[in-house]
Design a protein around this motif. Structure first.
Motif, PDB file in Angstrom:
ATOM      1  N   LEU A   1       1.427   5.056  -9.005  1.00  0.00           N
ATOM      2  CA  LEU A   1       0.864   5.083  -7.658  1.00  0.00           C
ATOM      3  C   LEU A   1       0.223   3.748  -7.326  1.00  0.00           C
ATOM      4  O   LEU A   1      -0.463   3.148  -8.160  1.00  0.00           O
ATOM      5  CB  LEU A   1      -0.187   6.180  -7.549  1.00  0.00           C
ATOM      6  N   PRO A   2       0.381   3.256  -6.083  1.00  0.00           N
ATOM      7  CA  PRO A   2      -0.361   2.072  -5.648  1.00  0.00           C
ATOM      8  C   PRO A   2      -1.832   2.444  -5.443  1.00  0.00           C
ATOM      9  O   PRO A   2      -2.255   3.557  -5.811  1.00  0.00           O
ATOM     10  CB  PRO A   2       0.333   1.702  -4.327  1.00  0.00           C
ATOM     11  N   TYR A   3      -2.614   1.555  -4.873  1.00  0.00           N
ATOM     12  CA  TYR A   3      -4.034   1.844  -4.687  1.00  0.00           C
ATOM     13  C   TYR A   3      -4.216   3.144  -3.915  1.00  0.00           C
ATOM     14  O   TYR A   3      -3.628   3.350  -2.854  1.00  0.00           O
ATOM     15  CB  TYR A   3      -4.730   0.707  -3.956  1.00  0.00           C
ATOM     16  N   HIS A   4      -5.055   4.019  -4.462  1.00  0.00           N
ATOM     17  CA  HIS A   4      -5.298   5.323  -3.858  1.00  0.00           C
ATOM     18  C   HIS A   4      -6.680   5.827  -4.239  1.00  0.00           C
ATOM     19  O   HIS A   4      -7.366   5.232  -5.072  1.00  0.00           O
ATOM     20  CB  HIS A   4      -4.227   6.330  -4.315  1.00  0.00           C
ATOM     21  N   GLN A   5      -7.091   6.916  -3.620  1.00  0.00           N
ATOM     22  CA  GLN A   5      -8.335   7.605  -3.957  1.00  0.00           C
ATOM     23  C   GLN A   5      -8.025   9.073  -4.200  1.00  0.00           C
ATOM     24  O   GLN A   5      -7.108   9.634  -3.602  1.00  0.00           O
ATOM     25  CB  GLN A   5      -9.359   7.470  -2.823  1.00  0.00           C
ATOM     26  N   ASP A   6      -8.802   9.713  -5.075  1.00  0.00           N
ATOM     27  CA  ASP A   6      -8.513  11.087  -5.469  1.00  0.00           C
ATOM     28  C   ASP A   6      -9.250  12.146  -4.652  1.00  0.00           C
ATOM     29  O   ASP A   6      -8.887  13.320  -4.719  1.00  0.00           O
ATOM     30  CB  ASP A   6      -8.857  11.286  -6.950  1.00  0.00           C
TER      31      ASP A   6
ATOM     32  N   LEU B   1     -14.405   7.207   1.948  1.00  0.00           N
ATOM     33  CA  LEU B   1     -12.955   7.303   2.066  1.00  0.00           C
ATOM     34  C   LEU B   1     -12.405   6.129   2.863  1.00  0.00           C
ATOM     35  O   LEU B   1     -12.788   5.905   4.010  1.00  0.00           O
ATOM     36  CB  LEU B   1     -12.576   8.620   2.754  1.00  0.00           C
ATOM     37  N   TRP B   2     -11.502   5.372   2.244  1.00  0.00           N
ATOM     38  CA  TRP B   2     -10.880   4.222   2.887  1.00  0.00           C
ATOM     39  C   TRP B   2      -9.744   4.705   3.802  1.00  0.00           C
ATOM     40  O   TRP B   2      -9.177   5.784   3.576  1.00  0.00           O
ATOM     41  CB  TRP B   2     -10.311   3.277   1.837  1.00  0.00           C
ATOM     42  N   PRO B   3      -9.364   3.905   4.798  1.00  0.00           N
ATOM     43  CA  PRO B   3      -8.199   4.271   5.620  1.00  0.00           C
ATOM     44  C   PRO B   3      -6.943   4.383   4.763  1.00  0.00           C
ATOM     45  O   PRO B   3      -6.689   3.528   3.916  1.00  0.00           O
ATOM     46  CB  PRO B   3      -8.094   3.106   6.614  1.00  0.00           C
ATOM     47  N   GLY B   4      -6.196   5.445   4.969  1.00  0.00           N
ATOM     48  CA  GLY B   4      -4.980   5.661   4.197  1.00  0.00           C
ATOM     49  C   GLY B   4      -4.190   6.827   4.732  1.00  0.00           C
ATOM     50  O   GLY B   4      -4.497   7.375   5.792  1.00  0.00           O
ATOM     51  N   LYS B   5      -3.188   7.228   3.965  1.00  0.00           N
ATOM     52  CA  LYS B   5      -2.319   8.332   4.372  1.00  0.00           C
ATOM     53  C   LYS B   5      -2.130   9.283   3.202  1.00  0.00           C
ATOM     54  O   LYS B   5      -1.907   8.858   2.065  1.00  0.00           O
ATOM     55  CB  LYS B   5      -0.957   7.800   4.828  1.00  0.00           C
ATOM     56  N   GLN B   6      -2.217  10.570   3.496  1.00  0.00           N
ATOM     57  CA  GLN B   6      -1.967  11.575   2.464  1.00  0.00           C
ATOM     58  C   GLN B   6      -0.464  11.725   2.279  1.00  0.00           C
ATOM     59  O   GLN B   6       0.281  11.925   3.239  1.00  0.00           O
ATOM     60  CB  GLN B   6      -2.592  12.908   2.876  1.00  0.00           C
ATOM     61  N   THR B   7       0.004  11.582   1.039  1.00  0.00           N
ATOM     62  CA  THR B   7       1.415  11.716   0.709  1.00  0.00           C
ATOM     63  C   THR B   7       1.580  12.834  -0.315  1.00  0.00           C
ATOM     64  O   THR B   7       0.593  13.390  -0.809  1.00  0.00           O
ATOM     65  CB  THR B   7       1.976  10.403   0.135  1.00  0.00           C
TER      66      THR B   7
ATOM     67  N   ASP C   1      -4.635  -0.540   2.868  1.00  0.00           N
ATOM     68  CA  ASP C   1      -4.853  -1.876   2.306  1.00  0.00           C
ATOM     69  C   ASP C   1      -4.456  -1.879   0.834  1.00  0.00           C
ATOM     70  O   ASP C   1      -5.048  -1.165   0.025  1.00  0.00           O
ATOM     71  CB  ASP C   1      -6.323  -2.265   2.462  1.00  0.00           C
ATOM     72  N   GLN C   2      -3.451  -2.672   0.501  1.00  0.00           N
ATOM     73  CA  GLN C   2      -3.009  -2.774  -0.889  1.00  0.00           C
ATOM     74  C   GLN C   2      -3.295  -4.153  -1.478  1.00  0.00           C
ATOM     75  O   GLN C   2      -2.948  -4.433  -2.622  1.00  0.00           O
ATOM     76  CB  GLN C   2      -1.518  -2.463  -0.994  1.00  0.00           C
TER      77      GLN C   2
END
Length: 235
Positions: A107-112, A150-156, A164-165
């Motif tokens: 996985l690239p940069y992510h949060q759990d 929580l940073w801006p991102g998308k749930q996949t 931001d990567q």
């Protein structure tokens, strides 16, 4: 019972802490020996079969005991203030390798946190069955990133991937087999892949605090659900 000592990090300030305890590490060395002697011996040229075998390590009795050990439960009390630890997710295997089985997936940069949604004291306990240095496959974290929430991102389907990567001040985790990395679910992290030969197999489990009042008010919700494939018997 021997208490776990801090090797690196500061959970409150940096969002992570690495803990060590010789009896715990000895158990992991035994798990690694079993994996190499029993599980690897079942590998074939079929990567799907091999990945299924890797996943089964999470169901090994020794692994389950590792994540229920008195030392780890005591560390959750002592270092994080978790009053009533509960496991809110399954034990998960993370196999990283450049071979056909691993296919350099990560996985690239992510949060759990979006994949937990549980108590305000949620934490991920992460360990490795082998030593991990700054070369080869491993884990890259961004210390202090949890302070932004929580940073801006998308749930996949694979997890909450950040927009931001290109993130500075990242740290490649160094742990000995059986040392335990406790991470905030808001800590930004990614899989570090490598073209080098060899493999990395880590294990993680998520804990929450049943005594958390905020979680109580939310009726103890959890992102984890139980699903059964009713057609597997046909394979």
């Amino acid at each position: 019972m021997q208490s776990m000592r801090i090797v690196d990090g500061n959970f409150k300030r940096l969002g992570y802490v690495v803990l060590a305890c010789e009896p715990v590490q000895a158990r992991m060395r035994a798990i690694k020996a079993r994996f190499e002697q029993r599980f690897l011996g079942q590998f074939s040229t079929d990567p799907v079969r091999n990945r299924n075998i890797v996943k089964l390590l999470a169901e090994d009795i020794g692994v389950k005991r590792f994540f229920c050990s008195e030392e780890l439960v005591g560390a959750l009390h002592a270092h994080l203030g978790i009053a009533e630890p509960v496991q809110t997710g399954p034990i998960v295997t993370h196999y990283t390798a450049s071979d056909l089985t691993g296919n350099n997936y990560g996985l690239p940069y992510h949060q759990d946190w979006p994949s937990m949604g549980t108590s305000s004291k949620g934490v991920i306990a992460w360990t490795s069955i082998g030593d991990i240095g700054r070369k080869g496959p491993g884990l890259r974290i961004v210390p202090g990133s949890q302070s932004r929430g929580l940073w801006p991102g998308k749930q996949t389907d694979a997890g909450y991937v950040l927009d931001d990567q290109d993130i500075a001040n990242a740290l490649d985790v160094e742990v000995e087999a059986g040392q335990i990395l406790l991470m905030s679910p808001y800590l930004v992290h990614k899989t570090r892949t490598s073209a080098q030969a060899g493999w990395k197999l880590s294990l993680s489990c998520r804990f929450d605090d049943f005594a958390c009042e905020a979680w109580n008010r939310r009726n103890f919700v959890s992102a984890y659900k139980t699903a059964v494939d009713r057609n597997t018997y046909l394979v």
